[in-house]
Design a protein around this motif. Sequence first.
Motif, mmCIF file in Angstrom:
data_model
loop_
_atom_site.group_PDB
_atom_site.id
_atom_site.type_symbol
_atom_site.label_atom_id
_atom_site.label_comp_id
_atom_site.label_asym_id
_atom_site.label_seq_id
_atom_site.Cartn_x
_atom_site.Cartn_y
_atom_site.Cartn_z
ATOM 1 N N ASP A 64 0.846 -1.186 0.000
ATOM 2 C CA ASP A 64 0.000 0.000 0.000
ATOM 3 C C ASP A 64 0.886 1.242 0.000
ATOM 4 O O ASP A 64 1.685 1.434 0.928
ATOM 5 C CB ASP A 64 -0.903 -0.015 1.232
ATOM 6 C CG ASP A 64 -1.954 1.085 1.197
ATOM 7 O OD1 ASP A 64 -1.869 1.964 0.314
ATOM 8 O OD2 ASP A 64 -2.866 1.074 2.048
ATOM 9 N N THR B 206 0.292 4.217 0.750
ATOM 10 C CA THR B 206 0.042 5.131 1.864
ATOM 11 C C THR B 206 0.706 4.676 3.154
ATOM 12 O O THR B 206 0.793 5.460 4.110
ATOM 13 C CB THR B 206 -1.464 5.265 2.102
ATOM 14 O OG1 THR B 206 -2.006 3.990 2.498
ATOM 15 C CG2 THR B 206 -2.172 5.725 0.844
ATOM 16 N N THR C 132 -2.297 7.983 -4.673
ATOM 17 C CA THR C 132 -3.604 8.040 -3.988
ATOM 18 C C THR C 132 -3.921 9.451 -3.520
ATOM 19 O O THR C 132 -4.702 9.620 -2.583
ATOM 20 C CB THR C 132 -3.602 7.087 -2.786
ATOM 21 O OG1 THR C 132 -2.538 7.453 -1.890
ATOM 22 C CG2 THR C 132 -3.410 5.645 -3.226
ATOM 23 N N LYS D 147 -7.576 10.901 -2.186
ATOM 24 C CA LYS D 147 -8.591 9.872 -1.913
ATOM 25 C C LYS D 147 -8.715 9.535 -0.433
ATOM 26 O O LYS D 147 -9.668 8.857 -0.042
ATOM 27 C CB LYS D 147 -8.270 8.596 -2.703
ATOM 28 C CG LYS D 147 -8.407 8.760 -4.209
ATOM 29 C CD LYS D 147 -8.245 7.435 -4.920
ATOM 30 C CE LYS D 147 -8.456 7.589 -6.424
ATOM 31 N NZ LYS D 147 -8.329 6.296 -7.132
ATOM 32 N N ASN D 148 -7.764 9.976 0.367
ATOM 33 C CA ASN D 148 -7.777 9.672 1.799
ATOM 34 C C ASN D 148 -7.484 10.936 2.587
ATOM 35 O O ASN D 148 -6.597 11.718 2.219
ATOM 36 C CB ASN D 148 -6.738 8.599 2.151
ATOM 37 C CG ASN D 148 -6.858 7.364 1.280
ATOM 38 O OD1 ASN D 148 -7.876 6.702 1.258
ATOM 39 N ND2 ASN D 148 -5.793 7.062 0.547
ATOM 40 N N HIS E 153 -12.251 8.066 3.587
ATOM 41 C CA HIS E 153 -11.798 7.483 2.323
ATOM 42 C C HIS E 153 -12.860 7.706 1.244
ATOM 43 O O HIS E 153 -14.046 7.443 1.466
ATOM 44 C CB HIS E 153 -11.520 5.990 2.497
ATOM 45 C CG HIS E 153 -10.573 5.696 3.614
ATOM 46 N ND1 HIS E 153 -9.208 5.673 3.449
ATOM 47 C CD2 HIS E 153 -10.797 5.444 4.934
ATOM 48 C CE1 HIS E 153 -8.629 5.401 4.607
ATOM 49 N NE2 HIS E 153 -9.568 5.254 5.520
ATOM 50 N N SER F 275 -10.680 11.403 -6.239
ATOM 51 C CA SER F 275 -9.711 12.304 -5.617
ATOM 52 C C SER F 275 -10.199 13.753 -5.599
ATOM 53 O O SER F 275 -9.890 14.504 -4.669
ATOM 54 C CB SER F 275 -8.371 12.219 -6.348
ATOM 55 O OG SER F 275 -8.516 12.581 -7.710
ATOM 56 N N GLN G 145 1.028 -0.439 -5.379
ATOM 57 C CA GLN G 145 -0.178 0.024 -6.059
ATOM 58 C C GLN G 145 -1.295 0.220 -5.047
ATOM 59 O O GLN G 145 -1.247 -0.308 -3.934
ATOM 60 C CB GLN G 145 -0.623 -0.967 -7.140
ATOM 61 C CG GLN G 145 -0.976 -2.341 -6.620
ATOM 62 C CD GLN G 145 -1.281 -3.318 -7.734
ATOM 63 O OE1 GLN G 145 -0.751 -3.209 -8.828
ATOM 64 N NE2 GLN G 145 -2.150 -4.267 -7.463
ATOM 65 N N GLU G 146 -2.288 0.982 -5.442
ATOM 66 C CA GLU G 146 -3.411 1.268 -4.554
ATOM 67 C C GLU G 146 -4.199 -0.005 -4.278
ATOM 68 O O GLU G 146 -4.545 -0.752 -5.190
ATOM 69 C CB GLU G 146 -4.315 2.322 -5.200
ATOM 70 C CG GLU G 146 -5.502 2.723 -4.358
ATOM 71 C CD GLU G 146 -6.375 3.738 -5.075
ATOM 72 O OE1 GLU G 146 -7.394 4.146 -4.503
ATOM 73 O OE2 GLU G 146 -6.032 4.099 -6.225
ATOM 74 N N THR G 147 -4.479 -0.249 -3.005
ATOM 75 C CA THR G 147 -5.228 -1.440 -2.629
ATOM 76 C C THR G 147 -6.723 -1.215 -2.875
ATOM 77 O O THR G 147 -7.258 -0.154 -2.547
ATOM 78 C CB THR G 147 -4.995 -1.782 -1.161
ATOM 79 O OG1 THR G 147 -5.342 -0.647 -0.344
ATOM 80 C CG2 THR G 147 -3.541 -2.139 -0.913
#
Length: 350
Positions: free
Chosen positions: A16, A18, A68, A71-72, A125, A129, A274-276
Amino acid sequence: MASQQVTKTPFQKILDPTKIGTWNIVRRPPVENHSIIQGKPREQNSNAFKTHQAKEGTRLRKALKALTHGKNIFAYHNIRTNQVVYSLTRYLENNTTLKQLLYHGKKTVPARLRKDMWVPYFSVHFNDSKIGLRAYHLLREFSMQRQLSPPKEMITITDAWIDQKRPRDPKGAEDFLEKYKDKIGRIMPKHHRKRAVMDQKATSVADIAAVLKIQEEEVQNGFANGKRGYLTPTARKRRRAARAKEEQVAAEQAARVAGLEQALSSEVVEYKVQETADTTGALEDQGVKILWRDLHDARFAEAWPERVRHGELELSRDHVMPGQKGVRSEVLAEGEFRERTEQQQQGEKN
């Protein structure tokens, strides 16, 4: 007969982006010894080599954040003052965080962040984005507006405030009541007023609920759908130049991430950054997932939009925001935050 060699496929593991920003290999990525730095080969113990390695780590972390970005949203609170700050990464960045701390008096803004004073609070989350960045902007605006122009009821002396602030020892309680019992309805003294304004633990939860409610109307009106109005030829030219620059930066960042994957991988394990993907289904149809360190903190908001799903954060002693706690149902509450009744709990046990 010659024996045939069987090539084993390495085990693939997803990382991840992040969660690896604080790793030493990311902060100090591997650089070959005697690399050309500032026009000449440098030893790995030289200051120029170490400075170059630290700068490469900063560029690599920016490349990981770009995967990411928006997005978070991660919220942290101060265990002493209950101040709340927001971050787009799972770790607090010194410069970005200090900009959110307004000056309310002496020793209200620290020179630097202390990791033992700031703990994870909640994380939000999104699937888009643009919507996440818009929520991040609104949260910071609401927090700053409340601190610069606090509501009168927040800084007014009340009976509840006197009961909360009254000392425990009898002599101190008597002196405190004698000082403030005749001042109910007045503005708090400066020392108590700054503490009341800095306490954002409850108001930050109300802010995120209000922001998500505002965004429901914005999404219905076409916000973040990618469509724009009429653009002049000059504006279209600037947009093409900006997109070309973004593509160039994205290619450079992808190369840095690929270099990190190659440095981590071996013949046995192949790492991919990569993004989970979200397996709970909470982010479908513009849904929002909120993970709490303490699920009962969600009660600070009067109501939650129907598209919100609540969950819990993993227990962690680190200052880095953990991931979602693995539970059987994955999503503990949805829509308005309500506890399960005793009949529902007995039905689940049966």
